[in-house]
Design a protein around this motif. Sequence first.
Motif, PDB file in Angstrom:
ATOM      1  N   ALA A  10      49.676  16.898 -43.632  1.00 54.22           N
ATOM      2  CA  ALA A  10      49.910  16.925 -42.179  1.00 54.22           C
ATOM      3  C   ALA A  10      49.886  15.515 -41.595  1.00 54.22           C
ATOM      4  O   ALA A  10      50.765  15.145 -40.805  1.00 54.22           O
ATOM      5  N   ASP A  11      48.891  14.722 -41.983  1.00 50.14           N
ATOM      6  CA  ASP A  11      48.800  13.360 -41.452  1.00 50.14           C
ATOM      7  C   ASP A  11      49.983  12.516 -41.919  1.00 50.14           C
ATOM      8  O   ASP A  11      50.595  11.778 -41.131  1.00 50.14           O
ATOM      9  N   ALA A  12      50.307  12.603 -43.201  1.00 48.28           N
ATOM     10  CA  ALA A  12      51.401  11.798 -43.744  1.00 48.28           C
ATOM     11  C   ALA A  12      52.730  12.192 -43.118  1.00 48.28           C
ATOM     12  O   ALA A  12      53.561  11.329 -42.794  1.00 48.28           O
ATOM     13  N   LYS A  13      52.933  13.493 -42.928  1.00 46.22           N
ATOM     14  CA  LYS A  13      54.188  13.932 -42.312  1.00 46.22           C
ATOM     15  C   LYS A  13      54.293  13.424 -40.876  1.00 46.22           C
ATOM     16  O   LYS A  13      55.381  13.024 -40.425  1.00 46.22           O
ATOM     17  N   ALA A  14      53.168  13.404 -40.140  1.00 46.78           N
ATOM     18  CA  ALA A  14      53.189  12.893 -38.764  1.00 46.78           C
ATOM     19  C   ALA A  14      53.565  11.415 -38.751  1.00 46.78           C
ATOM     20  O   ALA A  14      54.351  10.961 -37.912  1.00 46.78           O
ATOM     21  N   VAL A  15      52.994  10.656 -39.681  1.00 42.88           N
ATOM     22  CA  VAL A  15      53.325   9.230 -39.765  1.00 42.88           C
ATOM     23  C   VAL A  15      54.804   9.050 -40.085  1.00 42.88           C
ATOM     24  O   VAL A  15      55.510   8.253 -39.449  1.00 42.88           O
TER      25      VAL A  15
ATOM     26  N   ALA B 255      42.630   5.631 -26.199  1.00 37.60           N
ATOM     27  CA  ALA B 255      43.339   5.597 -27.482  1.00 37.60           C
ATOM     28  C   ALA B 255      44.834   5.758 -27.292  1.00 37.60           C
ATOM     29  O   ALA B 255      45.637   4.999 -27.851  1.00 37.60           O
ATOM     30  N   ARG B 256      45.224   6.754 -26.512  1.00 34.34           N
ATOM     31  CA  ARG B 256      46.658   7.014 -26.331  1.00 34.34           C
ATOM     32  C   ARG B 256      47.340   5.814 -25.679  1.00 34.34           C
ATOM     33  O   ARG B 256      48.450   5.433 -26.074  1.00 34.34           O
ATOM     34  N   ALA B 257      46.695   5.196 -24.708  1.00 37.77           N
ATOM     35  CA  ALA B 257      47.303   4.045 -24.042  1.00 37.77           C
ATOM     36  C   ALA B 257      47.461   2.871 -25.002  1.00 37.77           C
ATOM     37  O   ALA B 257      48.484   2.177 -24.987  1.00 37.77           O
ATOM     38  N   LEU B 258      46.463   2.644 -25.851  1.00 35.28           N
ATOM     39  CA  LEU B 258      46.521   1.515 -26.778  1.00 35.28           C
ATOM     40  C   LEU B 258      47.400   1.802 -27.991  1.00 35.28           C
ATOM     41  O   LEU B 258      47.777   0.875 -28.710  1.00 35.28           O
ATOM     42  N   LEU B 259      47.737   3.064 -28.212  1.00 38.19           N
ATOM     43  CA  LEU B 259      48.627   3.429 -29.313  1.00 38.19           C
ATOM     44  C   LEU B 259      50.095   3.489 -28.887  1.00 38.19           C
ATOM     45  O   LEU B 259      50.953   3.881 -29.691  1.00 38.19           O
ATOM     46  N   ALA B 260      50.400   3.093 -27.652  1.00 42.66           N
ATOM     47  CA  ALA B 260      51.804   3.043 -27.217  1.00 42.66           C
ATOM     48  C   ALA B 260      52.614   2.265 -28.255  1.00 42.66           C
ATOM     49  O   ALA B 260      52.247   1.146 -28.617  1.00 42.66           O
ATOM     50  N   PRO B 261      53.706   2.827 -28.760  1.00 49.36           N
ATOM     51  CA  PRO B 261      54.419   2.181 -29.873  1.00 49.36           C
ATOM     52  C   PRO B 261      55.174   0.919 -29.451  1.00 49.36           C
ATOM     53  O   PRO B 261      55.568   0.755 -28.295  1.00 49.36           O
TER      54      PRO B 261
ATOM     55  N   ASP C 231      40.935   6.973 -36.566  1.00 46.29           N
ATOM     56  CA  ASP C 231      39.684   7.410 -35.939  1.00 46.29           C
ATOM     57  C   ASP C 231      39.900   8.508 -34.914  1.00 46.29           C
ATOM     58  O   ASP C 231      38.976   9.283 -34.628  1.00 46.29           O
ATOM     59  N   THR C 232      41.107   8.571 -34.330  1.00 48.17           N
ATOM     60  CA  THR C 232      41.372   9.575 -33.291  1.00 48.17           C
ATOM     61  C   THR C 232      42.280  10.699 -33.754  1.00 48.17           C
ATOM     62  O   THR C 232      42.514  11.650 -33.004  1.00 48.17           O
ATOM     63  N   GLY C 233      42.820  10.597 -34.974  1.00 48.32           N
ATOM     64  CA  GLY C 233      43.724  11.633 -35.475  1.00 48.32           C
ATOM     65  C   GLY C 233      45.079  11.651 -34.792  1.00 48.32           C
ATOM     66  O   GLY C 233      45.789  12.656 -34.841  1.00 48.32           O
ATOM     67  N   GLN C 234      45.465  10.534 -34.168  1.00 56.10           N
ATOM     68  CA  GLN C 234      46.751  10.449 -33.471  1.00 56.10           C
ATOM     69  C   GLN C 234      47.699   9.580 -34.305  1.00 56.10           C
ATOM     70  O   GLN C 234      47.723   8.366 -34.163  1.00 56.10           O
ATOM     71  N   HIS C 235      48.478  10.227 -35.156  1.00 53.24           N
ATOM     72  CA  HIS C 235      49.262   9.514 -36.165  1.00 53.24           C
ATOM     73  C   HIS C 235      50.751   9.413 -35.822  1.00 53.24           C
ATOM     74  O   HIS C 235      51.521   8.856 -36.600  1.00 53.24           O
ATOM     75  N   ASP C 236      51.161   9.938 -34.688  1.00 50.21           N
ATOM     76  CA  ASP C 236      52.589  10.095 -34.426  1.00 50.21           C
ATOM     77  C   ASP C 236      53.294   8.799 -34.042  1.00 50.21           C
ATOM     78  O   ASP C 236      54.510   8.683 -34.206  1.00 50.21           O
ATOM     79  N   ALA C 237      52.579   7.797 -33.539  1.00 53.81           N
ATOM     80  CA  ALA C 237      53.249   6.600 -33.014  1.00 53.81           C
ATOM     81  C   ALA C 237      53.287   5.438 -33.996  1.00 53.81           C
ATOM     82  O   ALA C 237      54.172   4.584 -33.904  1.00 53.81           O
ATOM     83  N   VAL C 238      52.336   5.363 -34.929  1.00 50.18           N
ATOM     84  CA  VAL C 238      52.246   4.169 -35.772  1.00 50.18           C
ATOM     85  C   VAL C 238      53.446   4.024 -36.710  1.00 50.18           C
ATOM     86  O   VAL C 238      53.766   2.919 -37.151  1.00 50.18           O
ATOM     87  N   GLY C 239      54.129   5.135 -36.996  1.00 46.64           N
ATOM     88  CA  GLY C 239      55.354   5.031 -37.794  1.00 46.64           C
ATOM     89  C   GLY C 239      56.440   4.273 -37.047  1.00 46.64           C
ATOM     90  O   GLY C 239      57.203   3.506 -37.647  1.00 46.64           O
ATOM     91  N   ILE C 240      56.527   4.486 -35.734  1.00 45.48           N
ATOM     92  CA  ILE C 240      57.480   3.730 -34.921  1.00 45.48           C
ATOM     93  C   ILE C 240      57.121   2.242 -34.965  1.00 45.48           C
ATOM     94  O   ILE C 240      57.993   1.381 -35.111  1.00 45.48           O
ATOM     95  N   ASP C 241      55.824   1.951 -34.839  1.00 44.70           N
ATOM     96  CA  ASP C 241      55.366   0.558 -34.939  1.00 44.70           C
ATOM     97  C   ASP C 241      55.823  -0.082 -36.248  1.00 44.70           C
ATOM     98  O   ASP C 241      56.275  -1.233 -36.256  1.00 44.70           O
ATOM     99  N   LEU C 242      55.674   0.652 -37.334  1.00 44.46           N
ATOM    100  CA  LEU C 242      56.012   0.100 -38.646  1.00 44.46           C
ATOM    101  C   LEU C 242      57.474  -0.309 -38.707  1.00 44.46           C
ATOM    102  O   LEU C 242      57.811  -1.402 -39.173  1.00 44.46           O
ATOM    103  N   VAL C 243      58.341   0.559 -38.224  1.00 44.05           N
ATOM    104  CA  VAL C 243      59.770   0.241 -38.209  1.00 44.05           C
ATOM    105  C   VAL C 243      60.045  -0.933 -37.276  1.00 44.05           C
ATOM    106  O   VAL C 243      60.775  -1.870 -37.624  1.00 44.05           O
TER     107      VAL C 243
END
Length: 351
Positions: A115-120, A218-224, A74-86
């Motif tokens: 672009a989104d997939a590469k960020a993830v 969003a950024r605070a709640l997306l902390a990995p 929803d916010t276009g901030q995809h950079d942290a969720v990949g860390i979460d996944l690992v």
Amino acid sequence: MSGTTYRDAGVDIDAGDELVDAIKPLAKSTTRPGVLGGLGGFGALFDLKAAGFTDPILVATTDGVGTKLKIAIDTGQHDAVGIDLVAMCVNDLVVQGADPLFFLDYYATGKLSIADAKAVIAGIAEGCRQAGCALVGGETAEMPGMYSAGDYDLAGFSVGAAERGALLPRDVGPGDVVLGLASSGVHSNGYSLVRRIVADSGLSWEADAPFAPGQSLARALLAPTRIYVRSLLALHKAGLLKAAAHITGGGLPGNVPRVLPEGTRAVIDAATWTVPPVFAWLASQGRVAAEEMLRVFNCGIGMVLVVDAASVEGATALLQAQGETVFRIGAIEAAAGEAATDISTPANWPA
């Protein structure tokens, strides 16, 4: 007349190939001893002997990120969720005494955004570097009609290994001490409740986070999710770790008993650690009871360790040297029946 193509049906093979080319350097940056070959094969190869194992037991995990993904989407901030996944996978490996060896991901979407997939996947690579494991492959699935525009889903898979005599837990008993390692925030559990509380609050994702000055909500709640692999492996190799529990869904009450033997209980005092402000805000804003907070969230303790009472000082020093914030939060006691966790909370906790 030309016939109907796969692209006409909504699947772009060329975009998938372009993504693979874009992420090859990311995968290469995570390589470790034991990896054979690179991306592009039908399967990934790993040499356990080259990784230094003599008589290994393999340990495998799989997990996802849950509805935390909706905030990223929803916010276009995809950079942290990949860390979460690992993190969700490798933290489950290390609590069994296993060294995470390699990782694979599954990324599914309706229409591929490179672009989104590469960020993830860049986040996944960063998580793998933090954990010391190799990103050896994965799958990108473009499935029109299955996902709404912009939506995607993630799953992760990881394999680790431990020498046969080094598996955890081991020798846990009455008199042992329970240590807690600080979390980096909400991590990756309870986000359906988080999103409900945010929706009821009327705040937008772009609003200033009431609990984190200078950051958007969003950024605070997306902390990995914090990755504890290197710290726990160092403690385990030093012979100081008896058991560890990754505090995910179910919180402290649901996860700590999983590593305790029958006839014991962990007695934990919630006043012994600093609760991050995000949890006080969630509890207050959502009027969430303390018992429910402990059952849904990590409440500031992302990893629980059991150590011998005589090892507390040495274990704490080693963990602090690895960058962890360590709290002595309780002890193991004898108790009748199945393993359990008793947690006392002060008045108005977690405020």
